[in-house]
Design a protein around this motif. Structure first.
Motif, PDB file in Angstrom:
ATOM      1  N   PHE A  81      22.865  15.111  40.765  1.00  0.00           N
ATOM      2  CA  PHE A  81      23.494  15.739  42.006  1.00  0.00           C
ATOM      3  C   PHE A  81      22.946  17.357  41.914  1.00  0.00           C
ATOM      4  N   ILE A  82      22.845  18.202  42.899  1.00  0.00           N
ATOM      5  CA  ILE A  82      22.580  19.368  43.037  1.00  0.00           C
ATOM      6  C   ILE A  82      23.343  20.261  44.064  1.00  0.00           C
ATOM      7  N   SER A  83      23.643  21.239  43.660  1.00  0.00           N
ATOM      8  CA  SER A  83      24.471  22.101  44.457  1.00  0.00           C
ATOM      9  C   SER A  83      23.813  22.546  45.726  1.00  0.00           C
ATOM     10  N   ASN A  84      24.632  22.633  46.646  1.00  0.00           N
ATOM     11  CA  ASN A  84      23.971  23.117  48.025  1.00  0.00           C
ATOM     12  C   ASN A  84      23.906  24.553  47.993  1.00  0.00           C
ATOM     13  N   ASP A  85      24.382  25.308  46.856  1.00  0.00           N
ATOM     14  CA  ASP A  85      23.854  26.820  46.807  1.00  0.00           C
ATOM     15  C   ASP A  85      22.581  27.040  46.662  1.00  0.00           C
ATOM     16  N   LEU A  86      21.878  25.838  45.978  1.00  0.00           N
ATOM     17  CA  LEU A  86      20.445  26.107  45.797  1.00  0.00           C
ATOM     18  C   LEU A  86      19.473  25.816  47.020  1.00  0.00           C
ATOM     19  N   HIS A  87      20.234  25.248  48.066  1.00  0.00           N
ATOM     20  CA  HIS A  87      19.497  24.737  49.411  1.00  0.00           C
ATOM     21  C   HIS A  87      18.450  25.739  49.819  1.00  0.00           C
ATOM     22  N   TRP A  88      18.843  26.973  50.347  1.00  0.00           N
ATOM     23  CA  TRP A  88      18.130  28.031  50.910  1.00  0.00           C
ATOM     24  C   TRP A  88      17.080  28.464  49.841  1.00  0.00           C
ATOM     25  N   PRO A  89      17.286  28.856  48.689  1.00  0.00           N
ATOM     26  CA  PRO A  89      16.147  29.175  47.769  1.00  0.00           C
ATOM     27  C   PRO A  89      14.965  28.096  47.549  1.00  0.00           C
ATOM     28  N   ILE A  90      15.597  26.752  47.760  1.00  0.00           N
ATOM     29  CA  ILE A  90      14.542  25.727  47.271  1.00  0.00           C
ATOM     30  C   ILE A  90      13.818  25.421  48.630  1.00  0.00           C
ATOM     31  N   CYS A  94       9.614  25.656  49.359  1.00  0.00           N
ATOM     32  CA  CYS A  94       8.949  24.617  49.839  1.00  0.00           C
ATOM     33  C   CYS A  94       8.095  24.884  51.195  1.00  0.00           C
ATOM     34  N   ASN A  95       8.815  25.847  51.786  1.00  0.00           N
ATOM     35  CA  ASN A  95       8.136  25.947  53.270  1.00  0.00           C
ATOM     36  C   ASN A  95       7.439  27.218  53.662  1.00  0.00           C
ATOM     37  N   ASP A  96       6.711  27.186  54.547  1.00  0.00           N
ATOM     38  CA  ASP A  96       5.977  28.326  55.380  1.00  0.00           C
ATOM     39  C   ASP A  96       7.240  29.059  56.152  1.00  0.00           C
ATOM     40  N   ARG A  97       7.868  30.093  55.672  1.00  0.00           N
ATOM     41  CA  ARG A  97       9.086  30.793  56.458  1.00  0.00           C
ATOM     42  C   ARG A  97       8.580  31.316  57.738  1.00  0.00           C
ATOM     43  N   ARG A  98       7.283  31.482  58.002  1.00  0.00           N
ATOM     44  CA  ARG A  98       7.072  31.890  59.358  1.00  0.00           C
ATOM     45  C   ARG A  98       7.337  30.884  60.534  1.00  0.00           C
ATOM     46  N   TRP A  99       7.712  29.598  59.960  1.00  0.00           N
ATOM     47  CA  TRP A  99       7.946  28.416  61.129  1.00  0.00           C
ATOM     48  C   TRP A  99       9.418  28.439  61.249  1.00  0.00           C
ATOM     49  N   ALA A 100      10.202  29.103  60.647  1.00  0.00           N
ATOM     50  CA  ALA A 100      11.550  28.931  60.691  1.00  0.00           C
ATOM     51  C   ALA A 100      12.077  29.256  61.966  1.00  0.00           C
ATOM     52  N   GLY A 101      11.579  30.149  62.557  1.00  0.00           N
ATOM     53  CA  GLY A 101      11.994  30.405  64.099  1.00  0.00           C
ATOM     54  C   GLY A 101      11.675  29.184  64.872  1.00  0.00           C
ATOM     55  N   ALA A 102      10.417  28.648  64.585  1.00  0.00           N
ATOM     56  CA  ALA A 102      10.069  27.591  65.491  1.00  0.00           C
ATOM     57  C   ALA A 102      10.804  26.419  65.489  1.00  0.00           C
ATOM     58  N   ALA A 103      11.441  26.356  64.561  1.00  0.00           N
ATOM     59  CA  ALA A 103      12.623  24.914  64.259  1.00  0.00           C
ATOM     60  C   ALA A 103      13.757  25.514  64.850  1.00  0.00           C
ATOM     61  N   GLU A 104      14.336  26.521  64.260  1.00  0.00           N
ATOM     62  CA  GLU A 104      15.768  27.019  64.585  1.00  0.00           C
ATOM     63  C   GLU A 104      15.985  27.321  65.969  1.00  0.00           C
ATOM     64  N   ASP A 105      14.672  28.083  66.671  1.00  0.00           N
ATOM     65  CA  ASP A 105      14.752  28.302  68.009  1.00  0.00           C
ATOM     66  C   ASP A 105      14.906  27.217  68.837  1.00  0.00           C
ATOM     67  N   LYS A 106      15.930  26.638  69.440  1.00  0.00           N
ATOM     68  CA  LYS A 106      15.992  25.447  69.985  1.00  0.00           C
ATOM     69  C   LYS A 106      15.177  25.091  71.092  1.00  0.00           C
ATOM     70  N   ILE A 107      14.774  26.184  71.995  1.00  0.00           N
ATOM     71  CA  ILE A 107      14.000  25.887  73.230  1.00  0.00           C
ATOM     72  C   ILE A 107      12.342  25.949  72.828  1.00  0.00           C
ATOM     73  N   ARG A 322       7.706  21.936  54.992  1.00  0.00           N
ATOM     74  CA  ARG A 322       7.437  20.622  54.154  1.00  0.00           C
ATOM     75  C   ARG A 322       8.830  20.013  53.734  1.00  0.00           C
ATOM     76  N   TYR A 323       9.909  20.819  53.688  1.00  0.00           N
ATOM     77  CA  TYR A 323      11.256  20.342  53.196  1.00  0.00           C
ATOM     78  C   TYR A 323      11.887  20.380  54.518  1.00  0.00           C
ATOM     79  N   GLN A 324      12.488  19.300  55.412  1.00  0.00           N
ATOM     80  CA  GLN A 324      12.992  19.676  56.862  1.00  0.00           C
ATOM     81  C   GLN A 324      13.637  18.599  56.901  1.00  0.00           C
TER      82      GLN A 324
END
Length: 387
Positions: A81-90, A94-107, A322-324
């Motif tokens: 088991f792993i804490s959800n508190d570690l979700h964002w750091p992990i 794992c990911n290219d943070r420049r792609w965060a907006g591409a996924a989270e902006d729904k349009i 990569r983690y999505q």
């Protein structure tokens, strides 16, 4: 005397979320002791050992996952088991943070997925009072424009969700609209001015044609259910270690597990059959079947192979993440990808499956991304974020 501003739809949901906040540490220990018949001091000591490990579980997660039951888990199973508190750091590691907006902006995500032949919901308009343009989409900025839009779509159910929202905060379902009022499920009628100014506020929304669940499992839901596919993208393939279907219940119009009464079920990746039925509480309760209708346990979800194909394609389109995770509805006509998520909380898969996420495969993937799972520095173990 200043009149208090009415809460927006998103603020109302956040208020409900916080009202269901966790018990105190003392209350959690008393709860666990009464359920197990064990000493609170022994439970506290065992929790401290796990909290000091790389899993970094907090007491809420320890109790909600039932880890204080000595007959349910061995040491190896607890350590997975792993804490959800570690979700964002992990996730960020794992990911290219420049792609965060591409996924989270729904349009933006919808545009990319649609161009990649991934079925997505039909967005009829965007409700937004800012200066942003939405090429190819109708934009609604005023109450009169909203009234004209809804009158044009008389007889249709319209689902609204915040353009960059998470955990379904602010979601609404318009079931009827007349010359003067908007009628949303679970709310009193609002004038168009009230709806725009107070209920929507400054948030931008997608207005979509509401989807319906496939008839083979629609009787187990009060609204649209989606399958959460946890994805890990490697250079060779997409690995999906867990799949969870979220089932809205009662008056809920969205499937988020935090909404009271909703169910979350682990789905067998290979067969599409439902393996567990979980309901959230101080401790997650695993049910033998649906609370009001038998037949959910073991049910094979329709279009399962097609759903896996769509998930794989979407994951590859967003391969730099990569983690999505994806949220996919299953309609009569087939799967429809409703959300692409940058990351995906560790809590839902663990609560729904009753197992920890840190399998050897998941550990190896995180390690390949440069993630180092280490015990925390010594500090107060009972301080934790609210879940």
């Amino acid at each position: 005397m200043n009149q208090q501003r009415p809460l927006t739809a998103a603020e109302l949901d956040q208020k409900s979320y916080l009202e269901a906040r966790d018990s105190s540490d003392k209350e959690l220990l008393i709860f666990a002791a009464r359920k197990s018949g064990r000493s609170p001091l022994k439970i506290q000591r065992e929790f401290r050992q796990l909290a000091r490990s790389e899993s970094r579980l907090n007491l809420v997660e320890y109790v909600r996952n039932g880890l204080y039951h000595i007959d349910r888990f061995n040491d190896e199973e607890r350590s997975a088991f792993i804490s959800n508190d570690l979700h964002w750091p992990i996730t960020h590691k794992c990911n290219d943070r420049r792609w965060a907006g591409a996924a989270e902006d729904k349009i933006v995500a919808e545009t990319m997925l649609s161009a990649g032949d991934v079925p997505v919901p039909q967005t009829l308009a965007v409700l937004d009072t800012s200066s942003r343009l939405f090429p190819g989409k109708q934009k609604i900025q005023t109450p009169s424009e909203l009234r004209s839009f809804l009158q044009k779509h008389t007889g249709e159910t319209i689902f609204g969700k915040i353009l960059n929202g998470m955990v379904s905060f602010g979601a609404f379902r318009i079931e009827q609209a007349d010359d003067t009022h908007v009628h949303c499920a679970g709310h009193d009628p609002l004038t168009y001015q009230e709806f725009m100014q107070n209920y929507i506020g400054s948030n931008a929304y997608l207005l979509q044609k509401a989807l319906d669940n496939h008839s083979e499992f629609s009787s187990y839901c009060s609204a649209l259910a989606t399958v959460r596919m946890v994805n890990m993208v490697t250079t060779e393939r997409v690995i999906t270690p867990l799949a969870i279907i979220k089932l809205p219940q009662g008056d809920n119009i969205a499937d988020a597990f935090w909404r009271p009464g909703n169910l979350a079920c682990e789905v067998d990746i290979e067969t599409g059959c439902i393996r567990t039925i979980a309901q959230r509480g101080v401790e997650t309760e695993f049910l033998r079947d649906h609370p009001s209708k038998d037949g959910l346990m073991g049910l094979q979800l329709p279009h399962w192979n097609k759903l896996k194909e769509i998930n794989d394609r979407a994951a590859r389109i967003f391969a730099p993440i990569r983690y999505q995770s994806t949220d996919i509805a299953i309609t009569e006509d087939g799967p429809v990808l409703v959300e692409m998520n940058y990351g995906g909380g560790f809590d839902l898969p663990q609560y729904a499956s009753g197992r920890g996420m840190l399998t050897p495969e998941v550990r190896a993937f995180f390690k390949s991304c440069g993630v180092e799972l280490t015990p925390p520095r010594r500090k107060g173990l009972f301080s934790r974020r609210r879940k």
